[in-house]
Design a protein around this motif. Structure first.
Motif, short mmCIF file in Angstrom:
data_model
loop_
_atom_site.label_atom_id
_atom_site.label_comp_id
_atom_site.label_asym_id
_atom_site.label_seq_id
_atom_site.Cartn_x
_atom_site.Cartn_y
_atom_site.Cartn_z
N LYS A 274 -32.98 -67.31 3.05
CA LYS A 274 -32.29 -66.12 2.58
C LYS A 274 -33.29 -65.07 2.12
CE LYS A 274 -31.83 -67.71 -2.23
NZ LYS A 274 -30.89 -67.97 -3.36
N THR B 289 -32.00 -55.85 -3.37
CA THR B 289 -31.23 -54.99 -4.27
C THR B 289 -30.86 -53.72 -3.53
OG1 THR B 289 -32.34 -55.84 -6.25
CG2 THR B 289 -31.28 -53.68 -6.43
N GLU C 221 -28.54 -63.70 4.75
CA GLU C 221 -28.78 -65.01 5.34
C GLU C 221 -29.56 -64.86 6.65
OE1 GLU C 221 -28.05 -67.75 3.84
OE2 GLU C 221 -26.76 -66.98 2.24
N LEU D 259 -37.67 -63.86 -4.90
CA LEU D 259 -36.48 -64.70 -4.74
C LEU D 259 -36.13 -64.94 -3.27
CD1 LEU D 259 -34.24 -63.23 -7.59
CD2 LEU D 259 -35.71 -65.26 -7.63
N SER D 260 -37.15 -64.81 -2.39
CA SER D 260 -36.97 -65.14 -0.96
C SER D 260 -37.94 -66.28 -0.62
CB SER D 260 -37.25 -63.92 -0.08
OG SER D 260 -36.38 -62.86 -0.37
N SER E 196 -33.56 -62.05 -0.42
CA SER E 196 -32.92 -61.50 -1.63
C SER E 196 -33.29 -60.03 -1.75
CB SER E 196 -33.38 -62.27 -2.87
OG SER E 196 -32.91 -63.60 -2.83
N TYR F 202 -36.20 -55.27 -0.79
CA TYR F 202 -36.04 -56.72 -0.72
C TYR F 202 -37.36 -57.44 -0.98
CZ TYR F 202 -38.11 -56.35 3.99
OH TYR F 202 -38.95 -56.10 5.04
N ASP F 203 -37.23 -58.70 -1.38
CA ASP F 203 -38.40 -59.57 -1.50
C ASP F 203 -38.72 -60.12 -0.12
OD1 ASP F 203 -38.44 -59.20 -4.24
OD2 ASP F 203 -37.30 -61.01 -4.68
N ASP G 230 -27.24 -56.64 -6.42
CA ASP G 230 -28.09 -57.58 -5.70
C ASP G 230 -27.31 -58.19 -4.55
OD1 ASP G 230 -30.22 -57.12 -7.42
OD2 ASP G 230 -29.67 -58.76 -8.76
N VAL H 99 -27.70 -60.94 -0.86
CA VAL H 99 -28.45 -61.98 -0.17
C VAL H 99 -28.18 -61.85 1.32
CG1 VAL H 99 -28.69 -64.46 0.20
CG2 VAL H 99 -28.45 -63.57 -2.12
#
Length: 310
Positions: A22, A26, A17, A86-87, A24, A79-80, A13, A15
């Protein structure tokens, strides 16, 4: 990489920026590394990096595709999207989201992959994610080395919504269909529709908080974007897709004849096979089946496409 090659892969995973917070994500990474990465851009709604959503999707389709491509020697980042998974963003900012925000975030992820040392980056956009990929590929200074369109729209969002609603409302609920068409026409013209003018059955789809996003999306014509694309393009359609029909892929291919168009006769919109095109049967048996594998020929077709990008 060679078609059919199986290598070890690892998952981590990360992150990314950005100015609003952010992203998030994988990354599925071949253990021996590589110089090519595929960025998977999710479809519409609250669909996360795995291909699941609180709206009822439980497919893990993106997860399965990412792992399969990694085992074929290609890194995959999924990604989200902004405000999903988780974003997160503040709740008060959600009504201000527009389609361009998602394009910017996909571009940020591409830049991240470049900084990670990948020489080639290909975007694989699913459904609405395909329109995001097309918008990036149509830029004068395209930042991509290739595009994979997975069940992507070949018609404007207004036409897609009218088609999808007609499948559900005609002929039993003609009154709702007439009202939905009127709402779609207003949004296509760039005009907001008041909540009190939206039937309760349609408020979840056309709530005023999502209308700015819908209006911004409707400004993009997929065929015009496809015609401007100068990088290799693979268009993938599913013969049992109840949301984005094969005709969408055909329109995209017609706009860009240099592209390759692959049709998998039994593939549904969630990249898994079904033996029926019945909407209820698919939703109950395919859209919620996390254990069902993705269409067997899908990943090999993408790998073959990636192998041929110079």
């Amino acid at each position: 990489m060679l078609l059919g090659l199986t290598v070890s892969a690892q998952q981590r995973d990360v992150v990314v920026e950005c100015d609003w917070g952010k992203i998030s994500a994988t990354i599925d990474m071949p253990e021996e590394g590589g110089d090519t990465a595929v960025l998977i851009v999710a479809g519409s709604g609250p669909t996360d990096r795995n291909g699941n959503s609180a709206a009822g999707l439980n497919t893990y389709s993106y997860n399965m595709l990412g792992e399969t491509l990694a085992h074929s020697g290609y890194a995959v980042m999924r990604y989200d999207k902004r405000a999903i998974g988780l974003s997160p963003i503040p709740a008060e900012d959600v009504p201000n989201l527009v389609f361009e925000d998602f394009i910017d975030d996909a571009r940020t992820c591409v830049e991240y992959l470049r900084k990670e040392g990948f020489e080639r980056v290909i975007v694989a956009g699913h459904s609405e994610g395909g329109l995001i990929a097309l918008a990036m590929a149509a830029e004068a200074e395209c930042c991509l080395d290739g595009v994979v369109l997975l069940c992507a729209p070949g018609y404007n969002m207004a036409e897609i919504l009218n088609f999808q609603l007609s499948q559900q409302l005609v002929p039993a609920y003609m009154g709702l269909m007439v009202k939905s068409t009127k709402i779609i026409d207003s949004l296509k013209a760039g005009n907001m529709v008041a909540a009190e003018d939206i039937p309760s059955e349609l408020i979840g789809l056309f709530h005023p908080t999502v209308q700015p996003f819908i209006i911004s999306n409707m400004r993009y014509e997929p065929t015009e974007l496809a015609a401007k694309c100068r990088v290799p393009m693979l268009i993938v359609s599913g013969g049992r897709d109840i949301q984005v029909s094969v005709s969408n892929g055909e329109r995209l291919h017609g706009a860009n004849p240099a592209a390759e168009h692959r049709i998998f006769e039994n593939m549904t919109h969630v990249l898994k096979d079904a033996d029926t095109s019945d909407r209820i049967a698919q939703v109950m048996g395919i859209y919620t089946n996390a254990n069902l594998a993705i269409t067997e020929a899908l990943a090999p077709a993408i790998v073959e496409f990636l192998n041929n990008i110079k």
